[in-house]
Design a protein around this motif. Structure first.
Motif, PDB file in Angstrom:
ATOM      1  N   ALA A   4       0.841  -1.196   0.000  1.00  0.00           N
ATOM      2  CA  ALA A   4       0.000   0.000   0.000  1.00  0.00           C
ATOM      3  C   ALA A   4       0.879   1.249   0.000  1.00  0.00           C
ATOM      4  CB  ALA A   4      -0.922   0.005   1.216  1.00  0.00           C
ATOM      5  N   LYS A   5       0.292   2.343  -0.404  1.00  0.00           N
ATOM      6  CA  LYS A   5       1.013   3.610  -0.364  1.00  0.00           C
ATOM      7  C   LYS A   5       1.270   4.025   1.084  1.00  0.00           C
ATOM      8  CE  LYS A   5      -0.799   5.496  -4.704  1.00  0.00           C
ATOM      9  NZ  LYS A   5      -1.527   6.625  -5.331  1.00  0.00           N
ATOM     10  N   ASP A   6       2.320   4.816   1.284  1.00  0.00           N
ATOM     11  CA  ASP A   6       2.616   5.318   2.624  1.00  0.00           C
ATOM     12  C   ASP A   6       1.462   6.179   3.133  1.00  0.00           C
ATOM     13  OD1 ASP A   6       5.043   4.084   2.566  1.00  0.00           O
ATOM     14  OD2 ASP A   6       6.170   5.861   1.971  1.00  0.00           O
ATOM     15  N   PHE A   7       1.148   6.036   4.404  1.00  0.00           N
ATOM     16  CA  PHE A   7       0.114   6.864   5.016  1.00  0.00           C
ATOM     17  C   PHE A   7       0.459   7.061   6.486  1.00  0.00           C
ATOM     18  CE2 PHE A   7      -1.255   2.544   5.724  1.00  0.00           C
ATOM     19  CZ  PHE A   7      -1.789   2.551   7.002  1.00  0.00           C
ATOM     20  N   HIS A   8      -0.129   8.093   7.083  1.00  0.00           N
ATOM     21  CA  HIS A   8       0.153   8.432   8.474  1.00  0.00           C
ATOM     22  C   HIS A   8      -0.711   7.574   9.399  1.00  0.00           C
ATOM     23  CE1 HIS A   8       2.659  11.944   7.614  1.00  0.00           C
ATOM     24  NE2 HIS A   8       1.800  12.235   6.661  1.00  0.00           N
ATOM     25  N   PHE A   9      -0.083   6.688  10.151  1.00  0.00           N
ATOM     26  CA  PHE A   9      -0.797   5.923  11.168  1.00  0.00           C
ATOM     27  C   PHE A   9      -0.364   6.351  12.571  1.00  0.00           C
ATOM     28  CE2 PHE A   9       2.989   3.603   9.937  1.00  0.00           C
ATOM     29  CZ  PHE A   9       3.555   3.220  11.130  1.00  0.00           C
ATOM     30  N   VAL A  33     -14.320  -1.036  10.094  1.00  0.00           N
ATOM     31  CA  VAL A  33     -15.508  -0.810   9.294  1.00  0.00           C
ATOM     32  C   VAL A  33     -15.649   0.677   9.018  1.00  0.00           C
ATOM     33  CG1 VAL A  33     -18.011  -1.099   9.157  1.00  0.00           C
ATOM     34  CG2 VAL A  33     -16.628  -2.801  10.362  1.00  0.00           C
ATOM     35  N   LYS A  34     -15.959   1.013   7.772  1.00  0.00           N
ATOM     36  CA  LYS A  34     -16.228   2.397   7.400  1.00  0.00           C
ATOM     37  C   LYS A  34     -17.725   2.627   7.426  1.00  0.00           C
ATOM     38  CE  LYS A  34     -15.480   5.828   3.773  1.00  0.00           C
ATOM     39  NZ  LYS A  34     -14.898   6.091   2.428  1.00  0.00           N
ATOM     40  N   LEU A  65     -11.655   5.853  14.895  1.00  0.00           N
ATOM     41  CA  LEU A  65     -10.317   6.265  14.496  1.00  0.00           C
ATOM     42  C   LEU A  65     -10.115   7.769  14.627  1.00  0.00           C
ATOM     43  CD1 LEU A  65      -9.452   4.080  11.366  1.00  0.00           C
ATOM     44  CD2 LEU A  65      -8.405   4.005  13.628  1.00  0.00           C
ATOM     45  N   ASP A  66     -11.160   8.550  14.314  1.00  0.00           N
ATOM     46  CA  ASP A  66     -11.002  10.002  14.394  1.00  0.00           C
ATOM     47  C   ASP A  66     -10.725  10.438  15.829  1.00  0.00           C
ATOM     48  OD1 ASP A  66     -13.512   9.269  15.242  1.00  0.00           O
ATOM     49  OD2 ASP A  66     -14.469  11.105  14.516  1.00  0.00           O
ATOM     50  N   GLU A  67     -11.325   9.748  16.819  1.00  0.00           N
ATOM     51  CA  GLU A  67     -11.069  10.081  18.217  1.00  0.00           C
ATOM     52  C   GLU A  67      -9.654   9.689  18.622  1.00  0.00           C
ATOM     53  OE1 GLU A  67     -14.086   8.151  20.468  1.00  0.00           O
ATOM     54  OE2 GLU A  67     -15.692   9.526  19.824  1.00  0.00           O
ATOM     55  N   GLN A  72      -4.026  12.063  19.748  1.00  0.00           N
ATOM     56  CA  GLN A  72      -2.594  12.237  19.514  1.00  0.00           C
ATOM     57  C   GLN A  72      -2.198  13.715  19.537  1.00  0.00           C
ATOM     58  OE1 GLN A  72      -1.684  10.294  15.822  1.00  0.00           O
ATOM     59  NE2 GLN A  72      -2.156   8.249  16.597  1.00  0.00           N
ATOM     60  N   TYR A  73      -3.167  14.590  19.322  1.00  0.00           N
ATOM     61  CA  TYR A  73      -2.891  16.023  19.289  1.00  0.00           C
ATOM     62  C   TYR A  73      -3.581  16.736  20.450  1.00  0.00           C
ATOM     63  CZ  TYR A  73      -1.508  14.769  14.565  1.00  0.00           C
ATOM     64  OH  TYR A  73      -0.909  14.177  13.493  1.00  0.00           O
ATOM     65  N   LEU A  74      -3.763  16.029  21.554  1.00  0.00           N
ATOM     66  CA  LEU A  74      -4.435  16.612  22.713  1.00  0.00           C
ATOM     67  C   LEU A  74      -3.632  17.784  23.267  1.00  0.00           C
ATOM     68  CD1 LEU A  74      -6.808  16.431  24.653  1.00  0.00           C
ATOM     69  CD2 LEU A  74      -5.502  14.809  26.037  1.00  0.00           C
ATOM     70  N   ALA A  75      -2.310  17.626  23.333  1.00  0.00           N
ATOM     71  CA  ALA A  75      -1.463  18.714  23.847  1.00  0.00           C
ATOM     72  C   ALA A  75      -1.559  19.940  22.951  1.00  0.00           C
ATOM     73  CB  ALA A  75      -0.013  18.244  23.950  1.00  0.00           C
TER      74      ALA A  75
END
Length: 205
Positions: A4-9, A33-34, A65-67, A72-75
């Motif tokens: 697969a292509k690179d993606f941000h996990f 599931v989407k 996933l969105d939560e 990850q960006y809580l700070a």
């Protein structure tokens, strides 16, 4: 198998790293599931029933996933919220302080302003005269503040593996906005002083 292509996990603080997906039914019951935004509650209930049917009544643990990405960006979210409040507070305090200084200077120059008006100076010229008294100081403060803010923001962005470039328009624009707010604050008192009756002021002197 496939690639697969690179993606941000992970968060943007980290570089994109290798990631392997594998299926092992004996070790995991995780599925992804989407779902559409509409009828979310009904879709989750359907998933719960489907999962319970094949796992002897076990409950499905649901994570969004969105939560997880937001966590990850809580700070950064907290810093952004606090920055907005402190920015508004700093602007209000600065405007009040500047307004007080303008009132003090205007009171000291009451006689000079009155004489200028008697000699034919219009209100706009009086306002320009009073505004020019502070413009140089304000520009000097902006010139000092902009490099400091540039290095502070650059240091913060260095914590991200992927970040935007700092364009000069960001800092020039913020400096012009600060100058406009200062002029607006000064003009309130300057217009009041320019409209005052010069004869009355000189009589009091």
């Amino acid at each position: 198998s496939g690639v697969a292509k690179d993606f941000h996990f992970q968060s943007l603080h980290e570089n994109i790293k290798p990631l392997f997906f594998f299926l092992n039914p004996e070790r995991t019951n995780t599925i992804m599931v989407k779902l559409e935004g509409e009828n979310m509650k009904r879709s989750l209930e359907t998933l719960q029933a489907f999962y319970a049917r094949f796992t002897e009544g076990s409950l499905l643990e649901i994570n969004f996933l969105d939560e997880e990405f937001q966590a990850q960006y809580l700070a950064e979210t907290r810093v952004a919220t606090l920055s907005r409040y402190f920015a508004v507070l700093a602007i209000v305090i600065s405007c009040l302080g500047l307004f007080g200084v303008v009132m003090f200077v205007t009171a000291r120059k009451t006689k000079e302003i009155s004489i200028r008006k008697i000699c034919g100076a219009g209100q706009w010229r009086i306002v320009t005269f009073l505004t020019a008294e502070f413009t140089g100081t304000i520009i000097a403060a902006i010139v000092v503040a902009l490099p400091l803010s540039y290095f502070a923001v650059r240091q913060w962005l260095n914590g991200f593996a992927y970040r935007i470039d700092l364009e000069w328009i960001f800092f020039v624009g913020s400096g012009l906005i600060a100058l406009f707010v200062a002029w607006l604050t000064i003009s309130v008192q300057a217009i009041q002083a320019a409209r005052a009756n010069p004869v009355k002021n000189l009589r009091l002197e």
